[in-house]
Design an enzyme around this catalytic site. Structure first.
Site, PDB file in Angstrom:
ATOM      1  N   TYR A 198       0.828  -1.212   0.000  1.00 17.79           N
ATOM      2  CA  TYR A 198       0.000   0.000   0.000  1.00 17.79           C
ATOM      3  C   TYR A 198       0.861   1.260   0.000  1.00 17.79           C
ATOM      4  CZ  TYR A 198      -4.116  -2.768   1.364  1.00 17.79           C
ATOM      5  OH  TYR A 198      -5.153  -3.671   1.391  1.00 17.79           O
ATOM      6  N   SER A 229      -1.819  -5.845  -7.325  1.00 12.50           N
ATOM      7  CA  SER A 229      -1.930  -4.769  -6.339  1.00 12.50           C
ATOM      8  C   SER A 229      -2.434  -5.327  -5.023  1.00 12.50           C
ATOM      9  CB  SER A 229      -2.895  -3.691  -6.826  1.00 12.50           C
ATOM     10  OG  SER A 229      -4.246  -4.101  -6.655  1.00 12.50           O
ATOM     11  N   ASP A 230      -2.002  -4.740  -3.909  1.00  8.42           N
ATOM     12  CA  ASP A 230      -2.674  -5.062  -2.654  1.00  8.42           C
ATOM     13  C   ASP A 230      -4.111  -4.536  -2.778  1.00  8.42           C
ATOM     14  OD1 ASP A 230      -3.162  -6.011  -0.119  1.00  8.42           O
ATOM     15  OD2 ASP A 230      -1.349  -5.143   0.747  1.00  8.42           O
ATOM     16  N   CYS A 231      -4.977  -5.009  -1.905  1.00  7.44           N
ATOM     17  CA  CYS A 231      -6.412  -4.832  -2.131  1.00  7.44           C
ATOM     18  C   CYS A 231      -6.862  -3.387  -1.899  1.00  7.44           C
ATOM     19  CB  CYS A 231      -7.175  -5.806  -1.256  1.00  7.44           C
ATOM     20  SG  CYS A 231      -6.727  -7.519  -1.666  1.00  7.44           S
ATOM     21  N   ALA A 233      -5.403  -0.870  -3.152  1.00  9.89           N
ATOM     22  CA  ALA A 233      -4.232   0.008  -3.008  1.00  9.89           C
ATOM     23  C   ALA A 233      -4.177   1.085  -4.082  1.00  9.89           C
ATOM     24  CB  ALA A 233      -2.946  -0.819  -3.049  1.00  9.89           C
TER      25      ALA A 233
END
Length: 292
Positions: A198, A229-231, A233
């Site tokens: 993030y 991608s992180d969730c 982010a």
């Protein structure tokens, strides 16, 4: 993959770049939810063997043990997947793409995710990560599960403001501390995917960083897999980091930097970004081929 993607229409390729990808009936592509976890056991989809948290496993200093744990996680997840497929259940946490391990370096015990890591030592983290990934994926032509190493890079807190935090890290510290485990995962373990953090590193959001994603991963380490991608982010680009003005600019930055799969919903704006000329059809096609 290239042949299959070439048969897709633009909205169809865009639809496949989010974690909850819908089916494309005319091409016989089923729906698939990419989000699954297996940090210390097959997570969140029914009964499974649960091992100690990663920090506890790391305290064993035992590569063979981590390899066996990875094997058990993947065998159970493969068995679950086979059963869910027969039932037509393609929901979250039921696929073969396991977003583990977490190789972030723990430097401050006040950080909220220390328990997910293998601790503070870059060498130990590298060795245990390689063993766990090889256990998860297997070493045959067909993967038992697909691992994802996370979160690139220097993601060690502070947790409360991770959506706007910029980690200022020297190149020496990056190379000696934060990157060795990721490099080992890519080069030695042949990890299937890498997930970004993030936070930002030296002014670039980790899921929109050409320095990390293109120059380091693709050009230096020759990574061939996909970047995730992180969730949610990517919305941090304009809401937290303030490096873009809106969602269209954010998804364009992510995609052009090399982020293939979006955990979250932001890539729903790729169509608008394309209409504005911020990205090309080739950008979208490249990401979709990597995902497939």
């Amino acid at each position: 993959a290239e042949d299959l993607v070439s048969q897709m229409k633009l909205p169809e390729t865009i639809s496949q770049l989010r974690h909850d990808a819908p089916q494309i009936m005319r091409l016989n592509i089923p729906s698939y939810n990419w989000w699954n976890e297996g940090l210390h056991g097959s997570a969140r989809s029914g009964t499974a063997t649960v091992f100690p948290q990663a920090i506890g496993l790391a305290a064993s200093f035992d590569e063979q043990l981590l390899h066996r744990c990875g094997q058990v996680v993947s065998i159970e997840q493969r068995a679950k997947y086979n059963l869910y497929q027969k039932e037509g259940d393609r929901d979250i946490y039921k696929g073969l793409t396991v977003w583990s391990p977490n190789v972030n370096i723990a430097r401050d015990p006040r950080w909220g995710r220390t328990q997910e890591t293998y601790g503070e030592d870059p060498y130990l983290t590298s060795r245990l990560a390689v063993a766990f990934i090889k256990g998860l994926q297997g070493e045959q032509e067909v993967l038992r599960c697909a691992a994802c190493v996370k979160h690139l890079a220097a993601h060690s807190g502070p947790e409360p403001n991770r959506h706007s935090f910029n980690a200022v890290v020297s190149n020496k510290d990056l190379q000696e501390t934060y990157l060795p485990a990721f490099e080992a995962a890519v080069k030695e373990a042949k990890v299937d995917a890498v997930m970004g953090a993030y936070s930002a590193v030296n002014g670039e959001p980790c899921c929109g960083s050409p320095t990390l994603m293109r120059e380091l991963l693709r050009e230096t380490w020759l990574f061939k897999g996909m970047y995730i991608s992180d969730c949610w982010a990517i919305r941090d680009f304009h809401l937290g980091h303030k490096v873009t003005k809106n969602e269209e600019e954010s998804v364009a930055l992510a995609l052009k930097s090399g982020c293939d799969l979006n955990c979250g919903c932001e890539y729903g704006a790729l169509g608008r970004a394309y209409q504005k000329g911020l990205i090309t059809k080739e950008d979208i096609t490249q990401a979709t081929i990597r995902v497939f």
